[in-house]
Each structure stands twice: as structure tokens, then as C-alpha cells.
Motif scaffolding. Structure first.
Motif, PDB file in Angstrom:
ATOM      1  N   SER A 216      -2.280 -10.470   6.531  1.00 13.17           N
ATOM      2  CA  SER A 216      -1.738  -9.159   6.858  1.00 13.17           C
ATOM      3  C   SER A 216      -2.850  -8.366   7.531  1.00 13.17           C
ATOM      4  O   SER A 216      -4.038  -8.599   7.284  1.00 13.17           O
ATOM      5  CB  SER A 216      -1.228  -8.429   5.611  1.00 13.17           C
ATOM      6  OG  SER A 216      -2.275  -8.254   4.672  1.00 13.17           O
TER       7      SER A 216
ATOM      8  N   SER B  25       0.818  -1.202   0.000  1.00 18.55           N
ATOM      9  CA  SER B  25       0.000   0.000   0.000  1.00 18.55           C
ATOM     10  C   SER B  25       0.851   1.251   0.000  1.00 18.55           C
ATOM     11  O   SER B  25       0.420   2.291  -0.500  1.00 18.55           O
ATOM     12  CB  SER B  25      -0.906   0.002   1.229  1.00 18.55           C
ATOM     13  OG  SER B  25      -0.143   0.204   2.402  1.00 18.55           O
TER      14      SER B  25
ATOM     15  N   TRP C 158       2.613   2.114   8.271  1.00 12.16           N
ATOM     16  CA  TRP C 158       1.907   1.144   9.109  1.00 12.16           C
ATOM     17  C   TRP C 158       2.837   0.671  10.209  1.00 12.16           C
ATOM     18  O   TRP C 158       4.055   0.814  10.119  1.00 12.16           O
ATOM     19  CB  TRP C 158       1.420  -0.057   8.285  1.00 12.16           C
ATOM     20  CG  TRP C 158       2.527  -0.827   7.620  1.00 12.16           C
ATOM     21  CD1 TRP C 158       3.102  -0.544   6.411  1.00 12.16           C
ATOM     22  CD2 TRP C 158       3.218  -1.970   8.133  1.00 12.16           C
ATOM     23  NE1 TRP C 158       4.110  -1.450   6.137  1.00 12.16           N
ATOM     24  CE2 TRP C 158       4.198  -2.340   7.171  1.00 12.16           C
ATOM     25  CE3 TRP C 158       3.100  -2.736   9.293  1.00 12.16           C
ATOM     26  CZ2 TRP C 158       5.048  -3.429   7.347  1.00 12.16           C
ATOM     27  CZ3 TRP C 158       3.946  -3.824   9.473  1.00 12.16           C
ATOM     28  CH2 TRP C 158       4.912  -4.158   8.495  1.00 12.16           C
TER      29      TRP C 158
ATOM     30  N   ARG D  92      -2.454  -0.400   5.665  1.00  9.54           N
ATOM     31  CA  ARG D  92      -2.461  -1.838   5.907  1.00  9.54           C
ATOM     32  C   ARG D  92      -1.028  -2.356   5.916  1.00  9.54           C
ATOM     33  O   ARG D  92      -0.195  -1.884   5.143  1.00  9.54           O
ATOM     34  CB  ARG D  92      -3.260  -2.558   4.810  1.00  9.54           C
ATOM     35  CG  ARG D  92      -3.471  -4.053   5.070  1.00  9.54           C
ATOM     36  CD  ARG D  92      -4.177  -4.728   3.913  1.00  9.54           C
ATOM     37  NE  ARG D  92      -4.557  -6.090   4.270  1.00  9.54           N
ATOM     38  CZ  ARG D  92      -5.753  -6.453   4.688  1.00  9.54           C
ATOM     39  NH1 ARG D  92      -6.715  -5.539   4.789  1.00  9.54           N
ATOM     40  NH2 ARG D  92      -6.016  -7.708   5.002  1.00  9.54           N
TER      41      ARG D  92
ATOM     42  N   GLY E 249      -1.656   1.156  11.835  1.00  4.04           N
ATOM     43  CA  GLY E 249      -1.907   1.964  10.639  1.00  4.04           C
ATOM     44  C   GLY E 249      -0.971   3.158  10.507  1.00  4.04           C
ATOM     45  O   GLY E 249       0.102   3.180  11.089  1.00  4.04           O
TER      46      GLY E 249
ATOM     47  N   THR F 290       2.020  -4.311   4.914  1.00  4.20           N
ATOM     48  CA  THR F 290       2.318  -4.781   3.566  1.00  4.20           C
ATOM     49  C   THR F 290       2.668  -6.263   3.519  1.00  4.20           C
ATOM     50  O   THR F 290       2.688  -6.860   2.447  1.00  4.20           O
ATOM     51  CB  THR F 290       3.476  -3.972   2.972  1.00  4.20           C
ATOM     52  OG1 THR F 290       4.615  -4.102   3.830  1.00  4.20           O
ATOM     53  CG2 THR F 290       3.104  -2.507   2.853  1.00  4.20           C
TER      54      THR F 290
ATOM     55  N   ASP G 220      -6.906  -3.645  13.254  1.00  7.50           N
ATOM     56  CA  ASP G 220      -7.065  -5.081  13.481  1.00  7.50           C
ATOM     57  C   ASP G 220      -6.294  -5.513  14.730  1.00  7.50           C
ATOM     58  O   ASP G 220      -5.189  -5.035  15.005  1.00  7.50           O
ATOM     59  CB  ASP G 220      -6.535  -5.883  12.287  1.00  7.50           C
ATOM     60  CG  ASP G 220      -7.551  -5.960  11.148  1.00  7.50           C
ATOM     61  OD1 ASP G 220      -8.714  -5.577  11.359  1.00  7.50           O
ATOM     62  OD2 ASP G 220      -7.163  -6.425  10.061  1.00  7.50           O
TER      63      ASP G 220
ATOM     64  N   LYS H 107      -4.900  -4.880   8.693  1.00  6.63           N
ATOM     65  CA  LYS H 107      -5.205  -3.494   8.354  1.00  6.63           C
ATOM     66  C   LYS H 107      -5.282  -2.677   9.633  1.00  6.63           C
ATOM     67  O   LYS H 107      -5.340  -3.227  10.749  1.00  6.63           O
ATOM     68  CB  LYS H 107      -6.508  -3.399   7.573  1.00  6.63           C
ATOM     69  CG  LYS H 107      -7.748  -3.796   8.326  1.00  6.63           C
ATOM     70  CD  LYS H 107      -8.986  -3.658   7.448  1.00  6.63           C
ATOM     71  CE  LYS H 107     -10.271  -3.948   8.218  1.00  6.63           C
ATOM     72  NZ  LYS H 107     -10.330  -5.317   8.727  1.00  6.63           N
TER      73      LYS H 107
END
Length: 367
Positions: free
Chosen positions: A305, A209, A213, A249, A246, A251, A310, A307
Motif C-alpha cells: 500500500s 488509517s 487518500w 496512507r 494522501g 488503506t 509515494d 503512503k
């Protein structure tokens, strides 16, 4: 943002420092640097086209740090220290001349006392700090109390240092909309304006993304006791929890390593996964296992993975042995969280290792 300077750097510089040490800390000027001459322009400015006499500010590039922007995939590299070399070849800067450096306080904090040095010796100066209500930028103005002699062969150039990279940690480590800086020497009646682009360096973007993160690790411990009166004990993890912080997400799937004392723990298995408080049907994969010396080491890879937001709870079971008595030494339990591949946009939360140091493996001597 990674690898930042500690607040003690400012104290070190304000209390005296050698040029070699200063250069090892110094970096490009971030913001706008302007030198204002006191009084008439020096005679050396009369013929700036000869090339013999020059007056410029030079960037000092050393020890860059990666800086993550909260809304972009780009990873910018900024210098750890905010410093500039004053190259006044053949030009004397009279007392009262002023150097101003403007910078973004999102990234830099002023040193306790801005310093100008020539070699190992500090040059007498006074300084003021101000912050613009309109732009939010901070300006450090350094005024020369004594004239700065011309830079000649065999003499080291003066170096001014005003700020150091802000020692911010997660969750305050992301920045927004940092402007590309410039350095400028103001024009005089007998010399043209001189400027130097100080654009930040950009390294390659991260994978996946590309948005920043990070992950945090926490856990639950269980105590295994033995010996007379159960006075000896060892702590081992029975659950670890990974939280994605974050804003992007992750990677890659998270990987974790569990290192335990092989005298007490002979095997570890993952018994359950719960993602956001719901059972997860996939399973963690053991990627390595070894016993080296006193340590039992197992490595695991999660099947997904994460996000932002989570939370995954990982249930663990350990196969234990009960020692006959006191142990000569012990391997304290350590759980380490990592990504499977390096990623430049991964944030360093400072919460990716879990351990306990209160296991008891030997009895106190009598008396």
C-alpha cells in the motif's frame, strides 16, 4: 468528496423548475435559517399552543454527498442542495418578510438566482448575498415581494433553494472544520422561538488509517504498426505510474486492470517495479485473466500500500501479433486503477483511468 452537482444545476433552477424536479435536487439546510416577519405578527400567532396554526422551517433531505475532512477519519454526509420548506400552516407571511440562510462556502456555491416556489409556480422575491469578514460564512437573504398565503389543506408548501454543493474536484475536494448547522424561526411578540437541529449526518469511518487518500494514474505508450507503409497502428502501455496523493496512507494495495485488443495483444506481463525511483524486490500478482470477445483483460494487485507522496513505476511487456491487414473493429486500450475494497475515505481524483483513442485499424476508402 464524491458525486457533486454540476454548475448547470444553478441555471436549471433559476430558469424555472417543477416541484418534483426541485425535490429531487433538494437537501437539508446547512447553516442558520431565520424568517423575519414584516410588520406586526399575524393574528394566527395569537395562540401558538393550539397546534392548529404552525410556523416552522422544515429540512428537505435528498441525495446526500460524502464530504471528507482533511484531518479526521469521519465521513460526513451533506445534502447536495441547500433548500428549506416553509411550513406556515394557518399563518400568512406578509410582503417584506425575510428568510436568511447562512452556509459555508467551502461546500456550497449560491445558485444564480435564489428561488422560492409554490408547486410549479415561482413566488415573487428579491435576494441579496453577503459574506462575513469575521466568520467567512455566506448569507443569502430572500425577501418576499408578495405575501405568502397560509399553508392550507391541498396546497403545497413553499420551498426556498439558495445554493448547491460546490463542484470541486481534487486537489480542492477536502474541507476543514465545517460547523454543524441549525435552522431557526425568530420569536415574535406572540409566538415562541422555534428551532431545528440541522446536524450533519455522519456515515461510518473508513478502514485502515481513516485519513483521506487517493491515487493518480499516468503511463507510457508504445505503438505497434503494420500494413502497407505501416499506416495501421495500435497503442499499448509499456509503463504505468501510480502516485499516492494522501494526505493519509492508502488503506489497501492498489489494483489495476489492463484491457487491450485481443486481435493485437495476446498476453501482458509485469516486468519490473520501482518505488520512489528505486527497484522494488516484490512483484505484482496477476489476479485474473480473460479474453472476452475482442478484449484481452488482465487484473493485477500491487504488493504494497502506498503512503502520501509515494510513486511506483510498473514496467509492462506485451506479446503482440501482427494482423494481416485492416481490422473490422478495435478495442481501444484502457488501464483502470482501483482499490481492492470500497473505502469511504478514498478521494476521487478523476485520474484513475488511462486510455488512447488514436489507434488506426482501417484504411480510408478510396476517393
Amino acid at each position: 468528496m464524491t458525486d457533486l452537482a454540476s454548475p448547470s444545476s444553478a441555471h436549471m433552477l433559476s430558469s424555472g423548475i417543477s416541484r418534483r424536479q426541485l425535490l429531487s435536487l433538494a437537501g437539508l439546510v446547512l447553516g442558520t435559517g431565520i424568517v423575519e416577519l414584516a410588520g406586526p405578527a399575524p393574528a394566527a400567532f395569537a395562540d401558538p399552543g393550539t397546534g392548529a396554526d404552525q410556523f416552522t422551517l422544515e429540512p428537505i433531505a435528498d441525495h446526500p454527498v460524502n464530504v471528507l475532512d482533511s484531518g479526521t477519519a469521519a465521513v460526513a454526509q451533506y445534502p447536495r442542495q441547500l433548500a428549506v420548506r416553509i411550513a406556515n400552516s394557518g399563518v400568512e407571511l406578509p410582503a417584506g418578510s425575510r428568510l436568511t440562510i447562512t452556509f459555508d462556502s467551502q461546500l456550497y456555491v449560491p445558485v444564480e438566482s435564489p428561488v422560492v416556489t409554490i408547486g410549479n409556480a415561482p413566488h415573487p422575491t428579491s435576494s441579496t448575498l453577503s459574506k462575513s469578514a469575521e466568520t467567512g460564512l455566506t448569507t443569502c437573504a430572500i425577501t418576499l415581494d408578495n405575501a405568502l398565503p397560509p399553508l392550507a389543506a391541498g396546497r403545497e408548501a413553499a420551498i426556498a433553494l439558495v445554493a448547491t454543493a460546490h463542484p470541486l474536484r481534487y486537489p480542492h475536494d477536502l474541507v476543514r472544520r465545517l460547523a454543524d448547522p441549525t435552522a431557526e424561526v425568530g420569536a415574535t411578540a406572540k409566538s415562541p422561538r422555534a428551532s431545528c437541529g440541522m446536524r450533519r449526518q455522519r456515515s461510518a469511518t473508513g478502514s485502515g488509517s481513516g485519513r483521506p487518500w487517493g491515487m493518480e494514474l499516468s503511463g507510457v505508450w508504445t505503438k505497434h504498426s503494420w500494413g502497407p507503409g505501416n499506416e495501421l497502428c495500435y497503442y499499448y502501455p509499456t509503463q504505468i505510474t501510480v502516485r499516492a496523493v494522501g494526505p493519509g496512507r492508502a488503506t489497501v494495495p492498489a489494483a489495476f486492470t489492463i484491457a487491450l485488443d485481443a486481435q493485437v495483444v495476446t498476453a501482458v506481463t509485469v516486468t519490473s517495479l520501482r518505488l520512489n525511483n528505486r527497484p522494488y524486490q516484490g512483484s505484482a500478482r496477476q489476479t485474473a485473466i480473460s479474453t472476452s470477445g475482442a478484449a484481452h483483460l488482465s487484473q493485477w494487485l500491487l504488493p504494497m500500500s502506498l503512503k502520501a507522496g509515494d510513486v511506483i513505476d510498473i514496467g509492462l511487456a506485451a506479446t503482440l501479433t501482427t494482423p494481416d491487414g485492416a481490422l473490422p473493429t478495435i478495442k481501444h486500450p484502457v488501464v483502470t486503477l482501483s482499490s481492492t475494497t470500497p473505502d469511504q475515505v478514498q478521494r476521487l481524483t478523476g485520474q484513475t483511468t488511462l486510455t488512447r483513442l488514436d489507434s488506426v485499424w482501417t484504411t480510408a476508402p478510396a476517393g
